[in-house]
Scaffold this motif. Structure first.
Motif, PDB file in Angstrom:
ATOM      1  N   ARG A 143      12.112   3.735   9.585  1.00 31.67           N
ATOM      2  CA  ARG A 143      11.761   3.888   8.171  1.00 31.67           C
ATOM      3  C   ARG A 143      10.406   4.585   8.015  1.00 31.67           C
ATOM      4  O   ARG A 143      10.247   5.467   7.164  1.00 31.67           O
ATOM      5  CB  ARG A 143      11.726   2.516   7.495  1.00 31.67           C
ATOM      6  CG  ARG A 143      11.276   2.512   6.052  1.00 31.67           C
ATOM      7  CD  ARG A 143      12.259   3.189   5.142  1.00 31.67           C
ATOM      8  NE  ARG A 143      11.869   3.052   3.732  1.00 31.67           N
ATOM      9  CZ  ARG A 143      12.525   3.613   2.733  1.00 31.67           C
ATOM     10  NH1 ARG A 143      13.601   4.334   2.959  1.00 31.67           N
ATOM     11  NH2 ARG A 143      12.121   3.440   1.488  1.00 31.67           N
TER      12      ARG A 143
ATOM     13  N   LYS B 269       7.242  -3.400  -5.879  1.00 33.99           N
ATOM     14  CA  LYS B 269       8.193  -3.801  -6.917  1.00 33.99           C
ATOM     15  C   LYS B 269       9.377  -2.855  -7.012  1.00 33.99           C
ATOM     16  O   LYS B 269      10.494  -3.269  -7.350  1.00 33.99           O
ATOM     17  CB  LYS B 269       7.475  -3.876  -8.266  1.00 33.99           C
ATOM     18  CG  LYS B 269       6.456  -5.008  -8.351  1.00 33.99           C
ATOM     19  CD  LYS B 269       5.836  -5.073  -9.746  1.00 33.99           C
ATOM     20  CE  LYS B 269       4.845  -6.224  -9.842  1.00 33.99           C
ATOM     21  NZ  LYS B 269       4.217  -6.305 -11.191  1.00 33.99           N
ATOM     22  N   THR B 270       9.148  -1.579  -6.726  1.00 33.85           N
ATOM     23  CA  THR B 270      10.219  -0.587  -6.874  1.00 33.85           C
ATOM     24  C   THR B 270      10.915  -0.255  -5.560  1.00 33.85           C
ATOM     25  O   THR B 270      12.094   0.141  -5.577  1.00 33.85           O
ATOM     26  CB  THR B 270       9.649   0.719  -7.466  1.00 33.85           C
ATOM     27  OG1 THR B 270       8.602   1.204  -6.600  1.00 33.85           O
ATOM     28  CG2 THR B 270       9.077   0.469  -8.861  1.00 33.85           C
ATOM     29  N   ASP B 271      10.211  -0.405  -4.445  1.00 28.35           N
ATOM     30  CA  ASP B 271      10.775   0.035  -3.169  1.00 28.35           C
ATOM     31  C   ASP B 271      11.326  -1.111  -2.334  1.00 28.35           C
ATOM     32  O   ASP B 271      12.217  -0.912  -1.514  1.00 28.35           O
ATOM     33  CB  ASP B 271       9.709   0.783  -2.359  1.00 28.35           C
ATOM     34  CG  ASP B 271      10.306   1.558  -1.193  1.00 28.35           C
ATOM     35  OD1 ASP B 271      11.219   2.370  -1.441  1.00 28.35           O
ATOM     36  OD2 ASP B 271       9.880   1.344  -0.051  1.00 28.35           O
ATOM     37  N   PHE B 272      10.791  -2.300  -2.536  1.00 25.26           N
ATOM     38  CA  PHE B 272      11.242  -3.435  -1.724  1.00 25.26           C
ATOM     39  C   PHE B 272      12.553  -3.975  -2.287  1.00 25.26           C
ATOM     40  O   PHE B 272      12.603  -4.514  -3.393  1.00 25.26           O
ATOM     41  CB  PHE B 272      10.182  -4.529  -1.699  1.00 25.26           C
ATOM     42  CG  PHE B 272      10.497  -5.650  -0.757  1.00 25.26           C
ATOM     43  CD1 PHE B 272      10.260  -5.517   0.598  1.00 25.26           C
ATOM     44  CD2 PHE B 272      11.053  -6.835  -1.216  1.00 25.26           C
ATOM     45  CE1 PHE B 272      10.551  -6.539   1.478  1.00 25.26           C
ATOM     46  CE2 PHE B 272      11.351  -7.863  -0.348  1.00 25.26           C
ATOM     47  CZ  PHE B 272      11.104  -7.714   1.008  1.00 25.26           C
ATOM     48  N   ASP B 273      13.627  -3.827  -1.528  1.00 23.07           N
ATOM     49  CA  ASP B 273      14.932  -4.292  -1.957  1.00 23.07           C
ATOM     50  C   ASP B 273      15.701  -4.802  -0.745  1.00 23.07           C
ATOM     51  O   ASP B 273      15.124  -5.068   0.310  1.00 23.07           O
ATOM     52  CB  ASP B 273      15.706  -3.172  -2.679  1.00 23.07           C
ATOM     53  CG  ASP B 273      15.728  -1.876  -1.869  1.00 23.07           C
ATOM     54  OD1 ASP B 273      15.688  -1.954  -0.620  1.00 23.07           O
ATOM     55  OD2 ASP B 273      15.780  -0.789  -2.485  1.00 23.07           O
ATOM     56  N   SER B 274      17.013  -4.899  -0.906  1.00 21.38           N
ATOM     57  CA  SER B 274      17.834  -5.463   0.165  1.00 21.38           C
ATOM     58  C   SER B 274      17.812  -4.619   1.435  1.00 21.38           C
ATOM     59  O   SER B 274      18.119  -5.108   2.517  1.00 21.38           O
ATOM     60  CB  SER B 274      19.281  -5.637  -0.313  1.00 21.38           C
ATOM     61  OG  SER B 274      19.824  -4.386  -0.725  1.00 21.38           O
ATOM     62  N   ARG B 275      17.471  -3.322   1.314  1.00 23.41           N
ATOM     63  CA  ARG B 275      17.401  -2.485   2.510  1.00 23.41           C
ATOM     64  C   ARG B 275      16.387  -3.015   3.507  1.00 23.41           C
ATOM     65  O   ARG B 275      16.587  -2.928   4.726  1.00 23.41           O
ATOM     66  CB  ARG B 275      17.035  -1.046   2.124  1.00 23.41           C
ATOM     67  CG  ARG B 275      18.066  -0.306   1.305  1.00 23.41           C
ATOM     68  CD  ARG B 275      17.503   1.019   0.872  1.00 23.41           C
ATOM     69  NE  ARG B 275      16.264   0.850   0.116  1.00 23.41           N
ATOM     70  CZ  ARG B 275      15.389   1.825  -0.129  1.00 23.41           C
ATOM     71  NH1 ARG B 275      15.624   3.039   0.335  1.00 23.41           N
ATOM     72  NH2 ARG B 275      14.294   1.585  -0.834  1.00 23.41           N
ATOM     73  N   TYR B 276      15.285  -3.557   2.989  1.00 21.43           N
ATOM     74  CA  TYR B 276      14.246  -4.038   3.877  1.00 21.43           C
ATOM     75  C   TYR B 276      14.684  -5.265   4.663  1.00 21.43           C
ATOM     76  O   TYR B 276      14.175  -5.532   5.753  1.00 21.43           O
ATOM     77  CB  TYR B 276      12.964  -4.337   3.094  1.00 21.43           C
ATOM     78  CG  TYR B 276      12.102  -3.109   2.929  1.00 21.43           C
ATOM     79  CD1 TYR B 276      11.115  -2.799   3.843  1.00 21.43           C
ATOM     80  CD2 TYR B 276      12.314  -2.244   1.871  1.00 21.43           C
ATOM     81  CE1 TYR B 276      10.343  -1.668   3.705  1.00 21.43           C
ATOM     82  CE2 TYR B 276      11.554  -1.103   1.711  1.00 21.43           C
ATOM     83  CZ  TYR B 276      10.567  -0.821   2.634  1.00 21.43           C
ATOM     84  OH  TYR B 276       9.806   0.312   2.509  1.00 21.43           O
TER      85      TYR B 276
ATOM     86  N   GLN C 122       5.732   4.916   0.372  1.00 23.49           N
ATOM     87  CA  GLN C 122       6.964   4.255   0.808  1.00 23.49           C
ATOM     88  C   GLN C 122       6.913   3.857   2.276  1.00 23.49           C
ATOM     89  O   GLN C 122       7.628   2.937   2.694  1.00 23.49           O
ATOM     90  CB  GLN C 122       8.170   5.166   0.555  1.00 23.49           C
ATOM     91  CG  GLN C 122       8.624   5.233  -0.887  1.00 23.49           C
ATOM     92  CD  GLN C 122       7.674   6.024  -1.768  1.00 23.49           C
ATOM     93  OE1 GLN C 122       6.854   6.787  -1.265  1.00 23.49           O
ATOM     94  NE2 GLN C 122       7.762   5.840  -3.074  1.00 23.49           N
TER      95      GLN C 122
END
Length: 548
Positions: free
Chosen positions: A510, A324-331, A522
């Motif tokens: 990553r 919820k906190t680490d998965f964002d558009s970077r992935y 992470q």
């Protein structure tokens, strides 16, 4: 006389220039140039560099690498052979499932397993925390951040290489080897050591050789454990000391070690021939009873738990806490970059493998076969070495292009080829050409000259024969080759890490960045994605094994 000459001219078509050997050697140059560039650094030794390496670097590197290679070779041999013998010769509860489940650790890159092992078994990990709650201290627990921890991790990750080849050998012998030993008055244990093991020697040598090459080529695992070997020293010399010459010198030593290993493997097999003990049908396995059956099942479950199920469970747990906190558009960019690289490399490498297979099939087969053997040598060379070998000539060519364009009065960027995807794809092609060539060559051998002659009699030219005969028959081999290259590039770390454009991060990069900082949670998301992709070829391999 004139008529006879005319008839002879009509019967003998004009001789065409055979381009196939030239194409084969041009493809081989993709691998040979980086290797020769690295080895050429020995011709111009830098005394100050060698003095520094000899005093402060080489002794510890040699000791660490020797311990790691020897320990992993012994560990994978013991584990792979024992599991192969157990599942090939004996029958016990779950044997049919364990036969393919024990290959699952191939789907998990060693550097992913390393991050899980440290996260689980380190002093601050859940296991030692629980032990301190139960027994007040955990000082007696062996430290995972140690030479033994690296050897154990790589043994669990690489034993399937020995297991699969040894099981194939034992299946061709099976119970018949023990029966032949019994006829000679030997016990079952003596039959294993004096009959089955000598007959399986080519498979065992091949499996251990693969393990040693993977061990020498590994970067991610030893970097995660902070265990210095030649691959980590090459990386530090290039990116920490900014000394490409020192990296090249170290890479040349590693190349010679790998080539010596490949030569030893070929010489160890020699011209010996090994035959199975009878071909009257598959031998029935020996059924285990009571405690022996329970022990066999427990041993297989323990290895699977340590090498695959527990690490996967821990990755899922970590991923659930940070998704919820680490998965964002970077992935999205991580996945896109990984898929783009893997897909582009698969297309390039499979195309080169197909051209090489056609060249080997041509009229001048001897020269093309030699070129193919040299071209596929890159799979035995560490990715860090190929990264150095590709970057040096690319940088030199880049400087020449910039100088030439500036002489013409053109405005040029600071770099043209360096730091581009071209360098990465060339390094991937040199590293994984063997992965594409072998299945393509195997599929090519199924196309008989009679089939080609029949197609030619129907008026098909070369181009039509390619599209209407060869490609349909090669479809399965090409798909397998593309899939294997795709998965290998997705998991590959040193080439991607050392040659990527600035800011071009992938899933493997990553994982490296997060594990380097000790952020195991992470690193779980990209690691889990790599494991899921890696399951594809293992599933196909298990399916092929079941269909035999």
């Amino acid at each position: 006389m004139t008529l006879s000459l005319t008839a002879q001219a009509q019967a003998s078509p004009p001789r065409r220039w055979n381009l196939q050997p030239g194409i084969a050697w041009l493809i081989a140059a993709i691998t040979l140039v980086p290797l020769l560039v690295v080895l050429a650094s020995l011709a111009d030794p830098q005394t100050d560099i060698w003095a520094h390496l000899a005093d402060y670097v080489l002794p510890q590197l040699l000791i660490n690498t020797a311990w790691l290679a020897g320990g992993v070779a012994i560990g994978t041999l013991l584990l792979g052979v024992s599991l192969a013998w157990l599942t090939a010769v004996y029958d016990f509860p779950g044997r049919r499932h364990f036969a393919w489940l024990l290959a699952l650790p191939l789907a998990m890159p060693a550097y992913v397993l390393a991050s899980v092992q440290i996260g689980l078994y380190d002093f601050t990990g859940p296991l030692q925390t629980l032990l301190r709650e139960w027994f007040d201290n955990s000082r007696w627990f062996p430290p995972i951040r140690s030479r033994g921890g690296v050897i154990l991790t790589m043994t669990l990750a690489l034993y399937p290489y020995v297991y699969l080849l040894a099981r194939n050998a034992f299946l061709t012998q099976g119970r018949r080897a023990l029966e032949a030993a019994a006829v000679l008055g030997l016990s079952r244990r003596q039959g294993f050591w004096r009959v089955a093991m000598p007959m399986a020697r080519p498979w065992l040598v091949g499996g251990v050789s693969l393990v040693l090459m993977e061990t020498l080529a590994d970067f991610g695992t030893v970097a995660t454990f902070n265990y210095d070997t030649f691959t980590t020293a090459i990386y530090k010399a290039w990116f920490a000391l900014f000394n490409l010459k020192a990296a090249s010198q170290l890479a040349s030593l590693l190349v010679m070690a790998v080539l010596a290993l490949a030569l030893f493997e070929q010489k160890a097999r020699g011209n010996k021939r090994y035959h199975g003990a009878g071909r009257s049908g598959p031998a029935q396995p020996i059924r285990l009873q009571g405690l022996r059956a329970v022990a066999a099942t427990a041993a297989c479950l323990l290895i699977l738990a340590l090498a695959f199920f527990i690490p996967c469970g821990q990755l899922l747990k970590w991923a659930a806490t940070v998704i919820k906190t680490d998965f964002d558009s970077r992935y999205i960019s991580f996945i896109w970059h990984s898929v783009l690289l893997a897909g582009g490399a698969a297309m390039l490498v499979v195309t080169l493998g197909l051209l090489l297979a056609y060249a080997v099939r041509g009229r001048d087969g001897h020269s093309a076969r030699l070129a193919a053997r040299l071209a596929t040598l890159g799979y035995a060379i560490p990715g860090s070495v190929l990264a150095v070998g590709v970057f040096i000539p690319t940088a030199a060519l880049d400087n020449q292009l910039i100088a030439a364009l500036q002489a013409l009065g053109w405005q040029t960027p600071p770099q043209i080829l360096k730091g581009t995807l071209v360098v990465m794809l060339l390094a991937y092609a040199a590293r994984f050409l063997a992965v594409a060539f072998e299945p393509t060559q195997a599929a090519m051998q199924r196309i008989t000259p009679n089939q080609e002659a029949a197609a030619a009699s129907l008026g098909l030219g070369r181009r039509e024969m390619l599209w209407r005969l060869h490609l349909p028959l090669l479809r399965g081999g090409l798909f397998t080759a593309a899939l294997m290259v795709f998965v290998d590039v997705m998991k590959e770390m040193p080439i991607t890490l050392m040659t990527r454009p600035f800011g071009w991060n992938t899933l493997s990069v990553r994982v490296f960045e997060m594990t380097s900082e000790g952020q195991w949670e992470q690193a779980a998301l990209p690691a889990l994605a790599i494991v899921v992709v890696g399951l594809i070829p293992v599933a196909l391999l298990a399916r092929q094994t079941e269909n035999r």
